[in-house]
Design a protein around this motif. Structure first.
Motif, mmCIF file in Angstrom:
data_model
loop_
_atom_site.group_PDB
_atom_site.id
_atom_site.type_symbol
_atom_site.label_atom_id
_atom_site.label_comp_id
_atom_site.label_asym_id
_atom_site.label_seq_id
_atom_site.Cartn_x
_atom_site.Cartn_y
_atom_site.Cartn_z
ATOM 1 N N ALA A 82 0.823 -1.141 -0.054
ATOM 2 C CA ALA A 82 0.065 0.009 0.003
ATOM 3 C C ALA A 82 0.810 1.367 -0.030
ATOM 4 N N ILE A 83 1.881 1.284 0.461
ATOM 5 C CA ILE A 83 3.048 2.504 0.656
ATOM 6 C C ILE A 83 3.166 3.031 -0.653
ATOM 7 N N ASN A 84 3.362 1.819 -1.619
ATOM 8 C CA ASN A 84 3.529 2.442 -2.969
ATOM 9 C C ASN A 84 2.436 2.425 -4.056
ATOM 10 N N TRP A 85 1.313 2.129 -3.530
ATOM 11 C CA TRP A 85 0.171 1.978 -4.412
ATOM 12 C C TRP A 85 -1.001 3.223 -4.298
ATOM 13 N N ALA A 86 -0.613 3.951 -3.150
ATOM 14 C CA ALA A 86 -1.568 4.940 -2.849
ATOM 15 C C ALA A 86 -1.356 6.260 -3.997
ATOM 16 N N ASP A 87 -2.543 6.877 -4.017
ATOM 17 C CA ASP A 87 -2.482 7.895 -4.888
ATOM 18 C C ASP A 87 -2.573 9.452 -3.790
ATOM 19 N N PHE A 88 -1.885 10.264 -4.081
ATOM 20 C CA PHE A 88 -1.930 11.361 -3.255
ATOM 21 C C PHE A 88 -1.182 12.725 -3.820
ATOM 22 N N TYR A 89 -2.050 13.912 -3.727
ATOM 23 C CA TYR A 89 -1.436 15.188 -4.432
ATOM 24 C C TYR A 89 -1.048 15.845 -3.122
ATOM 25 N N TYR A 90 0.234 16.359 -2.947
ATOM 26 C CA TYR A 90 0.620 17.099 -1.796
ATOM 27 C C TYR A 90 -0.248 18.423 -1.523
ATOM 28 N N GLY A 91 -0.536 18.463 -0.320
ATOM 29 C CA GLY A 91 -1.718 19.586 0.107
ATOM 30 C C GLY A 91 -2.895 19.028 0.394
ATOM 31 N N ASP A 92 -3.368 17.877 -0.261
ATOM 32 C CA ASP A 92 -4.714 17.112 0.345
ATOM 33 C C ASP A 92 -4.437 16.619 1.805
ATOM 34 N N SER A 93 -5.627 16.381 2.192
ATOM 35 C CA SER A 93 -5.687 15.982 3.616
ATOM 36 C C SER A 93 -5.697 14.503 3.496
ATOM 37 N N LEU A 94 -5.482 14.112 4.749
ATOM 38 C CA LEU A 94 -5.476 12.340 4.786
ATOM 39 C C LEU A 94 -6.641 11.684 4.006
ATOM 40 N N THR A 95 -7.781 12.424 4.227
ATOM 41 C CA THR A 95 -9.029 11.688 3.617
ATOM 42 C C THR A 95 -8.816 11.489 2.160
ATOM 43 N N LYS A 96 -7.948 12.105 1.391
ATOM 44 C CA LYS A 96 -7.532 12.172 0.023
ATOM 45 C C LYS A 96 -6.706 11.006 -0.227
ATOM 46 N N ILE A 97 -5.776 10.756 0.441
ATOM 47 C CA ILE A 97 -4.836 9.471 0.256
ATOM 48 C C ILE A 97 -5.735 8.195 0.200
ATOM 49 N N GLY A 98 -5.577 7.495 -1.083
ATOM 50 C CA GLY A 98 -6.405 6.367 -1.139
ATOM 51 C C GLY A 98 -5.887 5.601 -2.303
ATOM 52 N N PRO A 190 2.904 19.166 -6.680
ATOM 53 C CA PRO A 190 3.684 17.788 -6.538
ATOM 54 C C PRO A 190 2.673 16.835 -5.942
ATOM 55 N N PHE A 191 2.928 15.726 -6.463
ATOM 56 C CA PHE A 191 2.070 14.415 -5.946
ATOM 57 C C PHE A 191 3.157 13.249 -5.542
ATOM 58 N N TYR A 192 2.637 12.536 -4.938
ATOM 59 C CA TYR A 192 3.359 11.102 -4.120
ATOM 60 C C TYR A 192 3.571 10.171 -5.346
ATOM 61 N N GLU A 193 4.920 9.744 -5.329
ATOM 62 C CA GLU A 193 4.998 8.647 -6.271
ATOM 63 C C GLU A 193 5.713 7.500 -5.777
#
Length: 213
Positions: A82-98, A190-193
């Motif tokens: 899951a650490i490398n599968w999640a989608d997340f744009y920096y600045g979003d809240s925890l509820t947007k990571i998924g 930026p977004f998480y990769e």
């Protein structure tokens, strides 16, 4: 030993050969399989649900989503997929990571351990200029990682810091802070990769948080 007990032991030995995603799917096949997977300690370690003080070699490779979650991880360490599968744009809240718009915080895997073996500390750095320090004396969980990532990269928290140094957020500050972009100007941020080069150093998890833009 009764035939029923022997059959369960054989089933457990077969199921443990499945990759991570296969085990998750097997749990939903029937009540017996769910019970076997839930009660077998070796399978529970493979699913990052049971803490382990030592490395446990996976019996099968997890399916890749673009690249294998453990391709850049050396032996003696397993990183939760899951650490490398999640989608997340920096600045979003925890509820947007998924995953496919399903928040990771709402899933049971959020309480899984982040690694095998279990670690109590993680010191992670990003090329964007921010660092994460995660501490959990009971073992760092998946949710611990994403909660800290969301907190550190939150635009609202970082915007005031950047404005004090440079009035226009679209320009690099040169201060080693996370470089952000002003959405009002039509730019993204930026977004998480994923987490690459993960390894254990004196029992502490280290690695590089990769970003895209």
């Amino acid at each position: 030993m009764s035939f029923a007990i022997l059959a369960v032991e054989i089933l457990a030995k077969i199921l443990i050969e499945l990759p991570y995603e296969g085990l998750l799917g097997a749990e939903r096949v029937c009540k017996l399989w769910h019970a076997v997977i839930g009660s077998d300690p070796h399978i529970q370690v493979q699913l990052f649900r049971k803490p382990s003080k030592r490395y446990v070699r996976p019996r099968a490779r997890a399916k890749s989503r673009g690249w294998d979650s453990n391709d850049s991880v050396p032996k003696k360490l397993l990183l939760h997929p899951a650490i490398n599968w999640a989608d997340f744009y920096y600045g979003d809240s925890l509820t947007k990571i998924g995953f496919n718009f399903i928040p990771v915080a709402s899933l049971s895997i959020s309480n899984n351990y982040m690694t095998v073996p279990r670690v109590k500390e993680a010191w992670l750095e990003s090329s964007e200029g921010f660092k994460l320090t995660i501490l959990n004396p009971k073992g760092v969980r998946v949710i611990d990682f994403f909660r800290e990532l969301a907190s550190v990269t939150n635009l609202k928290n970082r915007r005031r810091e950047l404005e004090d140094i440079h009035p226009y957020l679209g320009h690099p500050t040169g201060c080693g802070c996370l470089e952000l972009y002003d959405d009002e100007e039509g730019w993204g941020h930026p977004f998480y990769e994923g987490l690459h080069e993960a390894k254990l150093v004196n029992g502490v998890l280290t690695g590089e948080i990769c970003s895209g833009s």
